[in-house]
Design an enzyme around this catalytic site. Structure first.
Site, PDB file in Angstrom:
ATOM      1  N   CYS A   1      -2.835  10.993   1.502  1.00 39.11           N
ATOM      2  CA  CYS A   1      -2.215   9.702   1.175  1.00 39.11           C
ATOM      3  C   CYS A   1      -0.854   9.878   0.534  1.00 39.11           C
ATOM      4  CB  CYS A   1      -3.128   8.946   0.225  1.00 39.11           C
ATOM      5  SG  CYS A   1      -4.819   8.931   0.809  1.00 39.11           S
TER       6      CYS A   1
ATOM      7  N   LYS B   1       0.832  -1.218   0.000  1.00 33.50           N
ATOM      8  CA  LYS B   1       0.000   0.000   0.000  1.00 33.50           C
ATOM      9  C   LYS B   1       0.860   1.259   0.000  1.00 33.50           C
ATOM     10  CE  LYS B   1      -2.985   3.125   0.663  1.00 33.50           C
ATOM     11  NZ  LYS B   1      -4.191   3.483  -0.030  1.00 33.50           N
TER      12      LYS B   1
HETATM   13  N1  SAJ Z   1      -1.326  15.127  -8.772  1.00 32.58           N
HETATM   14  C1  SAJ Z   1      -0.445  15.813  -9.597  1.00 32.58           C
HETATM   15  N2  SAJ Z   1      -0.170  15.317 -10.826  1.00 32.58           N
HETATM   16  C2  SAJ Z   1      -0.737  14.154 -11.281  1.00 32.58           C
HETATM   17  C3  SAJ Z   1      -1.627  13.451 -10.439  1.00 32.58           C
HETATM   18  C4  SAJ Z   1      -1.899  13.950  -9.187  1.00 32.58           C
HETATM   19  O1  SAJ Z   1       0.096  16.860  -9.223  1.00 32.58           O
HETATM   20  O2  SAJ Z   1      -0.458  13.772 -12.427  1.00 32.58           O
HETATM   21  C5  SAJ Z   1      -1.631  15.646  -7.429  1.00 32.58           C
HETATM   22  C6  SAJ Z   1      -3.105  15.944  -7.208  1.00 32.58           C
HETATM   23  O3  SAJ Z   1      -3.455  17.207  -7.695  1.00 32.58           O
HETATM   24  C7  SAJ Z   1      -3.222  15.833  -5.702  1.00 32.58           C
HETATM   25  C8  SAJ Z   1      -2.235  14.729  -5.371  1.00 32.58           C
HETATM   26  O4  SAJ Z   1      -1.364  14.638  -6.481  1.00 32.58           O
HETATM   27  O5  SAJ Z   1      -2.809  17.019  -5.048  1.00 32.58           O
HETATM   28  C9  SAJ Z   1      -2.835  13.371  -5.081  1.00 32.58           C
HETATM   29  O6  SAJ Z   1      -3.922  13.131  -5.921  1.00 32.58           O
HETATM   30  P1  SAJ Z   1      -4.261  11.748  -6.632  1.00 32.58           P
HETATM   31  O7  SAJ Z   1      -5.509  11.976  -7.371  1.00 32.58           O
HETATM   32  O8  SAJ Z   1      -3.113  11.255  -7.419  1.00 32.58           O
HETATM   33  O9  SAJ Z   1      -4.407  10.705  -5.443  1.00 32.58           O
HETATM   34  P2  SAJ Z   1      -5.238  10.701  -4.055  1.00 32.58           P
HETATM   35  O10 SAJ Z   1      -4.339  11.204  -2.978  1.00 32.58           O
HETATM   36  O11 SAJ Z   1      -6.572  11.326  -4.176  1.00 32.58           O
HETATM   37  O12 SAJ Z   1      -5.463   9.116  -3.860  1.00 32.58           O
HETATM   38  C10 SAJ Z   1      -4.336   8.245  -3.769  1.00 32.58           C
HETATM   39  C11 SAJ Z   1      -4.523   7.086  -4.767  1.00 32.58           C
HETATM   40  N3  SAJ Z   1      -3.289   6.323  -4.864  1.00 32.58           N
HETATM   41  C12 SAJ Z   1      -2.675   6.067  -6.038  1.00 32.58           C
HETATM   42  O13 SAJ Z   1      -3.093   6.499  -7.093  1.00 32.58           O
HETATM   43  C13 SAJ Z   1      -1.451   5.216  -6.004  1.00 32.58           C
HETATM   44  C14 SAJ Z   1      -5.702   6.223  -4.319  1.00 32.58           C
HETATM   45  O14 SAJ Z   1      -5.810   5.092  -5.184  1.00 32.58           O
HETATM   46  C15 SAJ Z   1      -5.498   5.757  -2.866  1.00 32.58           C
HETATM   47  O15 SAJ Z   1      -6.610   5.004  -2.418  1.00 32.58           O
HETATM   48  C16 SAJ Z   1      -5.371   6.984  -1.990  1.00 32.58           C
HETATM   49  O16 SAJ Z   1      -4.235   7.744  -2.448  1.00 32.58           O
HETATM   50  C17 SAJ Z   1      -5.182   6.529  -0.545  1.00 32.58           C
HETATM   51  O17 SAJ Z   1      -6.146   6.613   0.230  1.00 32.58           O
HETATM   52  O18 SAJ Z   1      -4.092   6.027  -0.216  1.00 32.58           O
END
Ligand code: SAJ
Length: 408
Positions: free
Chosen positions: A257, A203
Site C-alpha cells: 500500500c 485513499k
Molecule cells: N513504517 C516505518 N516507520 C513507521 C511506520 C511504518 O518505517 O513509523 C514502515 C513499516 O515498517 C512498513 C511500512 O512502513 O514497512 C508500512 O507499514 P504500515 O504499518 O505503516 O502500513 P501498512 O502498509 O501495513 O498499511 C497501510 C495503512 N495506511 C495508513 O496507515 C495510512 C492501512 O491503514 C491501509 O489500510 C493499508 O496501508 C492499505 O491497504 O492501503
C-alpha cells in the site's frame, strides 16, 4: 436474507467477507484461485492474522460459502489486486476490469458493485465506466458503482474493520445510504458518503501522507548517522512538542500500500509531485543505507565474508506473514544487482523457501552468522534476545535497548 458476493479472497477480501457473514448476511466468497477456495472450504485459513480463526468460525455459524464462480446477485464487493506497473509507475487495472466484467456477466439488473481495492484517482472514469457503457448498460440504473476503499492495517485488521471510520464513494447518494447500511452491520466507525472521485483520491492521499512522513523520519536517521547523533532520542524529544508527531525511521517501506500508492500520483502528475517523489526516493534508499551500515560494521570487525551476516525478518513489518515489497527483499535485490550473494535470511513467519540462503530454524540460522541485522521487529525476536548473546547486532527497528548495539 440479503446476499453479498465478495470477489477476491486475499488480505482484504477474506476478513471483509467474514465480517459480513458474521453480521448475518449470506456471503459468497469468490476467487479464481482453486487452491484458496479449496483451503477455505475445508476450514484452512490462507494467511495469518490476529483473530481471523475465531472470525471464520463465527462467520460459518451464519452463512458463508467459497467458490471459483461468480454468481448472480444484487450486491458485489470487489477486493482484487491492484498492482502497479513498475516501469511506468501507473496502476495496472486489469484485475479490476476483469472482475467487473465477471460481475456484469451474471449480475441482476440494478446491481451495486462496490470496489474496495485501492485504485488510482480517475480509474473508475477511465477504465470501469467504459466497460459498463460498452455493454449498452445504463450507469446508475442497470448498474451502480461504489468505491469503498479499505483502511485496515495488517496485524490489527479485525479490530480496525470494526472500529475504523470508512468512506463510501458514489455519484448516487441514495445508493450511498444503502451501502452505508450494509457496512453498518459490522462497522461501528463513522461512515462518510462522498463522490467516487473523492473516495479514490482520499485513499491514495492517506497512504501518501504516511509515506511522506516516514520519509521525513528516515531522512533524519541519515542526517543523524552522518554526525553521530541519536535519531531516536531526537525524535522522542521533538515529539514532546504538542504539534509535532514524527514517525519512526526503519530499513525501508514495504507492503502493498504505502510503497505503491504514492506512485499513482507521481505517475499521473509527474510535474507536480516533487515532495511525494522525493519521499519515495528517500524511502527506497533505506535498504542501501542498511547495506552501508552492514559494510561499516563488517569493516570495523574485520569480517570479510557476507555469508557471516544474517538478515532477521523477510516480511514487510512485524508479526505478519506478508513479504510484499519488503525492505529485506529490496536489500536482496540490490545485492543481487551487484552480484553479491550468500547473505543469510530467517523469518519465523515464513516456513517456505522464498529466497536463497533462507533458514527455517532460528538457532541453526544463528549458528551460521556473526552479524544479525534486525529488519523486522517481530515479537519472536523480542522474546529471544538472550539467544543473540555474542552476536554483533544491527538493529534497524530500534527494539533493543543495549548500548553495544548498532543502529540505523
Ligand atoms: N513504517 C516505518 N516507520 C513507521 C511506520 C511504518 O518505517 O513509523 C514502515 C513499516 O515498517 C512498513 C511500512 O512502513 O514497512 C508500512 O507499514 P504500515 O504499518 O505503516 O502500513 P501498512 O502498509 O501495513 O498499511 C497501510 C495503512 N495506511 C495508513 O496507515 C495510512 C492501512 O491503514 C491501509 O489500510 C493499508 O496501508 C492499505 O491497504 O492501503
Amino acid at each position: 436474507m440479503r446476499k453479498i458476493i465478495v470477489a477476491g479472497l486475499g488480505y482484504i477480501g477474506l476478513p471483509t467477507a467474514l465480517m459480513f457473514a458474521k453480521s448475518g448476511i449470506k456471503v459468497v466468497g469468490v476467487d479464481p484461485n482453486k487452491e484458496i477456495v479449496g483451503a477455505l472450504s475445508e476450514g484452512k485459513l490462507t494467511f495469518e492474522e490476529q483473530g481471523l480463526d475465531e472470525l471464520y468460525n463465527q462467520a460459518l455459524v451464519n452463512h458463508i460459502e467459497f467458490t471459483t464462480e461468480y454468481q448472480p446477485g444484487d450486491t458485489y464487493v470487489l477486493a482484487v489486486p491492484t498492482p502497479y506497473i513498475k516501469k511506468s509507475k501507473k496502476l495496472d487495472p486489469n484485475y479490476v476490469i476483469s472482475a467487473v466484467n465477471s460481475v456484469l456477466d451474471v449480475c441482476d439488473k440494478g446491481a451495486v458493485l462496490i470496489i474496495e481495492s485501492t485504485i488510482a484517482p480517475g480509474t473508475i472514469d477511465k477504465y470501469i465506466k467504459p466497460e459498463i457503457i460498452k455493454r449498452g448498460l445504463l450507469l446508475g440504473e442497470d448498474v451502480h458503482l461504489v468505491h469503498a476503499p479499505e483502511r485496515i492495517i495488517p496485524g490489527n485488521m479485525i479490530h480496525e474493520l470494526k472500529y475504523n471510520s470508512r468512506t463510501i464513494g458514489t455519484d448516487h447518494p441514495k445508493i450511498g445510504e444503502k451501502v452505508k447500511k450494509i457496512y453498518q452491520g459490522f462497522c461501528h466507525g463513522e461512515i462518510i458518503i462522498t463522490d467516487l472521485r473523492s473516495a479514490e483520491m482520499s485513499k491514495v492521499v492517506e497512504n501518501t501522507f504516511r509515506d511522506v512522513n516516514i520519509a521525513f523520519a528516515n531522512e533524519l536517521a541519515k542526517i543523524c548517522r552522518e554526525d553521530n547523533m541519536d535519531v531516536y532520542e531526537i525524535i522522542k524529544i521533538a515529539n514532546m512538542h504538542p504539534r509535532v508527531n514524527i514517525l519512526q525511521p526503519g530499513p525501508g517501506v514495504g507492503g502493498h500500500c504505502i510503497s505503491v500508492d504514492p506512485w499513482f500520483l507521481v505517475g499521473d502528475y509527474p510535474d507536480m509531485t516533487n515532495l511525494i517523489l522525493s519521499a519515495r526516493k528517500v524511502n527506497e534508499s533505506m535498504p542501501i543505507h542498511v547495506l552501508k551500515r552492514i559494510r561499516e560494521i563488517m569493516d570495523e570487525h574485520g569480517i570479510k565474508d557476507v555469508s557471516k551476516v544474517g538478515l532477521y525478518g523477510l516480511t514487510y513489518k512485524e508479526n505478519v506473514d506478508d513479504t510484499r515489497e519488503s525492505p529485506t527483499l529490496q536489500i536482496l535485490d540490490k545485492m543481487a544487482e551487484h552480484l553479491s550473494f550468500g547473505i543469510k535470511v530467517f523469518d519465523p513467519y515464513i516456513d517456505s523457501k522464498v529466497v536463497d540462503n533462507q533458514f527455517t530454524d532460528f538457532k541453526d540460522f544463528l549458528e551460521h552468522i556473526e552479524i544479525i541485522v534486525i529488519m523486522v521487529g517481530h515479537d519472536h525476536i523480542k522474546s529471544n534476545f538472550d539467544l543473540l548473546q555474542g552476536k554483533i547486532i544491527l538493529d534497524t527497528k530500534n527494539i533493543c535497548s543495549n548500548n553495544e548495539i548498532y543502529k540505523l
